[in-house]
Design an enzyme around this catalytic site. Structure first.
Site, mmCIF file in Angstrom:
data_model
loop_
_atom_site.group_PDB
_atom_site.id
_atom_site.type_symbol
_atom_site.label_atom_id
_atom_site.label_comp_id
_atom_site.label_asym_id
_atom_site.label_seq_id
_atom_site.Cartn_x
_atom_site.Cartn_y
_atom_site.Cartn_z
ATOM 1 N N LYS A 14 0.911 -1.287 -0.019
ATOM 2 C CA LYS A 14 -0.116 0.000 -0.062
ATOM 3 C C LYS A 14 0.938 1.273 0.065
ATOM 4 C CE LYS A 14 -2.184 -0.939 3.752
ATOM 5 N NZ LYS A 14 -1.531 -2.431 4.322
ATOM 6 N N ARG A 89 -9.562 0.295 9.231
ATOM 7 C CA ARG A 89 -8.999 -1.102 9.498
ATOM 8 C C ARG A 89 -10.196 -1.704 10.386
ATOM 9 N NH1 ARG A 89 -3.057 0.090 9.266
ATOM 10 N NH2 ARG A 89 -2.100 -1.678 9.564
ATOM 11 N N ARG A 128 11.757 -6.445 4.653
ATOM 12 C CA ARG A 128 11.528 -4.910 4.892
ATOM 13 C C ARG A 128 12.144 -4.684 6.359
ATOM 14 N NH1 ARG A 128 5.494 -2.484 4.645
ATOM 15 N NH2 ARG A 128 5.300 -3.474 6.771
ATOM 16 N N ARG A 134 11.525 -1.031 11.823
ATOM 17 C CA ARG A 134 10.356 -1.017 12.468
ATOM 18 C C ARG A 134 10.564 -2.316 13.356
ATOM 19 N NH1 ARG A 134 5.305 -0.377 8.639
ATOM 20 N NH2 ARG A 134 4.216 -1.328 10.316
ATOM 21 N N ARG A 146 -0.210 -8.955 14.060
ATOM 22 C CA ARG A 146 -0.841 -8.095 12.790
ATOM 23 C C ARG A 146 -1.958 -8.757 11.865
ATOM 24 N NH1 ARG A 146 4.660 -5.629 11.174
ATOM 25 N NH2 ARG A 146 3.377 -4.606 9.628
HETATM 26 P P1 AMP Z 1 0.922 0.375 9.432
HETATM 27 O O1 AMP Z 1 2.072 1.101 8.912
HETATM 28 O O2 AMP Z 1 -0.236 0.540 8.530
HETATM 29 O O3 AMP Z 1 1.250 -1.579 9.003
HETATM 30 O O4 AMP Z 1 0.600 0.550 10.783
HETATM 31 C C1 AMP Z 1 1.432 0.086 11.845
HETATM 32 C C2 AMP Z 1 0.798 0.168 13.234
HETATM 33 O O5 AMP Z 1 0.097 1.313 13.477
HETATM 34 C C3 AMP Z 1 -0.287 -1.027 13.061
HETATM 35 O O6 AMP Z 1 0.122 -2.330 13.570
HETATM 36 C C4 AMP Z 1 -1.220 -0.297 14.171
HETATM 37 O O7 AMP Z 1 -0.802 -0.627 15.818
HETATM 38 C C5 AMP Z 1 -1.276 0.940 14.034
HETATM 39 N N1 AMP Z 1 -2.136 1.490 13.206
HETATM 40 C C6 AMP Z 1 -2.081 2.074 11.807
HETATM 41 N N2 AMP Z 1 -3.020 2.286 11.408
HETATM 42 C C7 AMP Z 1 -4.210 2.104 12.120
HETATM 43 C C8 AMP Z 1 -5.462 2.020 11.970
HETATM 44 N N3 AMP Z 1 -6.159 2.653 10.968
HETATM 45 N N4 AMP Z 1 -6.178 1.458 13.289
HETATM 46 C C9 AMP Z 1 -5.494 1.237 14.226
HETATM 47 N N5 AMP Z 1 -4.409 1.115 14.612
HETATM 48 C C10 AMP Z 1 -3.510 1.419 13.235
#
Ligand code: AMP
Length: 191
Positions: A14, A89, A128, A134, A146
């Site tokens: 994404k 989400r 990654r 991260r 996740r």
């Molecule tokens: P991402 O970079 O999108 O994989 O997000 C990393 C982490 O941020 C996720 O594992 C969640 O802990 C938090 N996070 C990101 N977007 C959301 C969302 N829309 N709702 C809840 N937690 C989020």
């Protein structure tokens, strides 16, 4: 103004695709994960609230996430629209988004989902993790959490958007350019 949701499991690509699409369609790219990571790094109040969840690979609570997203939208009303990445989400987030877009007079164009098998995605995330720094990309248990969060809370959004005829699946396996091409073909029909 329009809004497009870029949907997919962790590692689906994404963020990579959003970098191209935001330029092509003059959209503000909002990655909730990026906003949380920025706040974490700068040790803000929001960062402190999000940290405990993010460290475990769990979703940050809806109330915190929805307020943050609304603020980001209000700050960025200067382009042709928005490309959301990693939001919504949960069903509650999707409902809040609908309400927010209505209030702001933004047209919801649709949700475009990048599809790929779990084994491909986990391998991508671990790869990654070697360079992203991260913590949630480096530990298999956190990656598994996740995916559990995705399956339980996020996957139901596919049916939510399909019921509104607003879900468009795109094959997420291929070169970056190939996938950008597939996404663009769909987005061109939506705007
Ligand atoms: P991402 O970079 O999108 O994989 O997000 C990393 C982490 O941020 C996720 O594992 C969640 O802990 C938090 N996070 C990101 N977007 C959301 C969302 N829309 N709702 C809840 N937690 C989020």
């Amino acid at each position: 103004m329009i809004a497009i949701v870029l949907f997919g499991k962790p590692g689906a690509g994404k963020g990579t695709q959003a970098e191209f699409l935001k330029e092509k369609y003059n959209l503000t790219h909002i990655s909730t994960g990026d906003v949380f990571r920025f706040n974490l790094k700068n040790d803000t109040e929001l960062g402190k609230q999000a940290k405990v969840y993010m460290d475990q690979g769990e979703l940050v609570p809806d109330s915190v996430t929805i307020n943050m997203l609304a603020e980001e939208v209000s700050k960025n009303m200067d382009k042709s629209g928005f490309l959301f990445d990693g939001f919504p989400r949960t069903i509650a987030q999707a409902e809040a988004l609908e309400k927010l877009l209505n209030e702001k007079g933004i047209t919801f164009a649709g949700t475009v989902g990048l599809e790929a098998d779990d084994d491909v995605l986990v391998a991508r995330i671990l790869e990654r993790g070697k360079t992203s720094g991260r913590a949630d990309d480096q530990d298999e248990a956190k990656i598994r959490t996740r995916y559990t969060e995705y399956n339980e809370k996020t996957a139901p959004l596919i049916a939510f958007y399909e019921a509104k005829n607003k879900f468009y699946a795109v094959d997420g396996i291929g070169s970056i350019e190939e996938i950008t091409g597939r996404l663009s073909k769909v987005i061109d029909t939506l705007i």
